[in-house]
Design a protein around this motif. Sequence first.
Motif, short mmCIF file in Angstrom:
data_model
loop_
_atom_site.label_atom_id
_atom_site.label_comp_id
_atom_site.label_asym_id
_atom_site.label_seq_id
_atom_site.Cartn_x
_atom_site.Cartn_y
_atom_site.Cartn_z
N SER A 81 -26.05 -7.55 53.42
CA SER A 81 -26.96 -7.34 52.29
C SER A 81 -27.85 -8.56 52.10
O SER A 81 -27.41 -9.69 52.31
N ILE A 82 -29.10 -8.32 51.71
CA ILE A 82 -29.98 -9.44 51.39
C ILE A 82 -29.40 -10.18 50.19
O ILE A 82 -28.68 -9.60 49.38
N THR A 83 -29.73 -11.45 50.06
CA THR A 83 -29.19 -12.24 48.96
C THR A 83 -30.20 -12.43 47.82
O THR A 83 -29.92 -13.13 46.87
N ASN A 84 -31.35 -11.77 47.93
CA ASN A 84 -32.37 -11.88 46.88
C ASN A 84 -32.86 -10.50 46.44
O ASN A 84 -34.03 -10.18 46.57
N PRO A 85 -31.97 -9.66 45.87
CA PRO A 85 -32.39 -8.30 45.48
C PRO A 85 -33.50 -8.29 44.43
O PRO A 85 -34.21 -7.30 44.29
N GLY A 86 -33.71 -9.40 43.73
CA GLY A 86 -34.80 -9.47 42.76
C GLY A 86 -36.17 -9.43 43.43
O GLY A 86 -37.19 -9.22 42.77
N ALA A 87 -36.20 -9.59 44.76
CA ALA A 87 -37.47 -9.55 45.50
C ALA A 87 -37.88 -8.12 45.84
O ALA A 87 -38.94 -7.91 46.41
N ILE A 88 -37.06 -7.14 45.49
CA ILE A 88 -37.43 -5.74 45.69
C ILE A 88 -38.37 -5.36 44.55
O ILE A 88 -38.03 -5.47 43.39
N ILE A 89 -39.59 -4.93 44.91
CA ILE A 89 -40.64 -4.66 43.92
C ILE A 89 -40.92 -3.17 43.83
O ILE A 89 -41.16 -2.51 44.84
N PHE A 90 -40.89 -2.64 42.58
CA PHE A 90 -41.17 -1.23 42.33
C PHE A 90 -42.60 -1.09 41.83
O PHE A 90 -43.02 -1.82 40.95
N SER A 91 -43.34 -0.13 42.39
CA SER A 91 -44.69 0.16 41.94
C SER A 91 -44.90 1.67 42.05
O SER A 91 -45.10 2.18 43.15
N ASN A 92 -44.84 2.35 40.92
CA ASN A 92 -44.91 3.81 40.89
C ASN A 92 -43.81 4.39 41.77
O ASN A 92 -42.65 4.20 41.48
#
Length: 125
Positions: A81-92
């Motif tokens: 798993s990636i260690t920076n899930p906060g870098a997943i960006i939602f746009s619509n």
Amino acid sequence: LGGVVTCPTNTDTDADGQGDRDEYIAGKDGTDPDSTFRFLSTMTGADAGAGVVLQWAGAPGRNYEVGYMDGWIAGSWSFQSITNPGAIIFSNTVVTYLDNGSGTGVPPGHTSVVQRTYRVRAFPP
């Protein structure tokens, strides 16, 4: 799911190659073969800046986990798993993740990374 009852097991009502249960979890319509959980695009090189950009069709209220595997071993699906899930960006309805090495330890294209494989998993709300 649009008034049509689909099978709660993993039957593939719309014959798109993804099971009804999996489509429900991903926020997709199990009766519409055009509604699938898949990568929309992957970009590398100048288009991605410094790394690899992954984009997939998302759904409101869903959580996503990005996994990666360096190299390839036949029959092995050992994703980290990636260690920076906060870098997943939602746009619509599009979800984006930039792998620049900050969540994987080594950026794609580094001499120690010959090949990197990605997987995205969806989790229900």
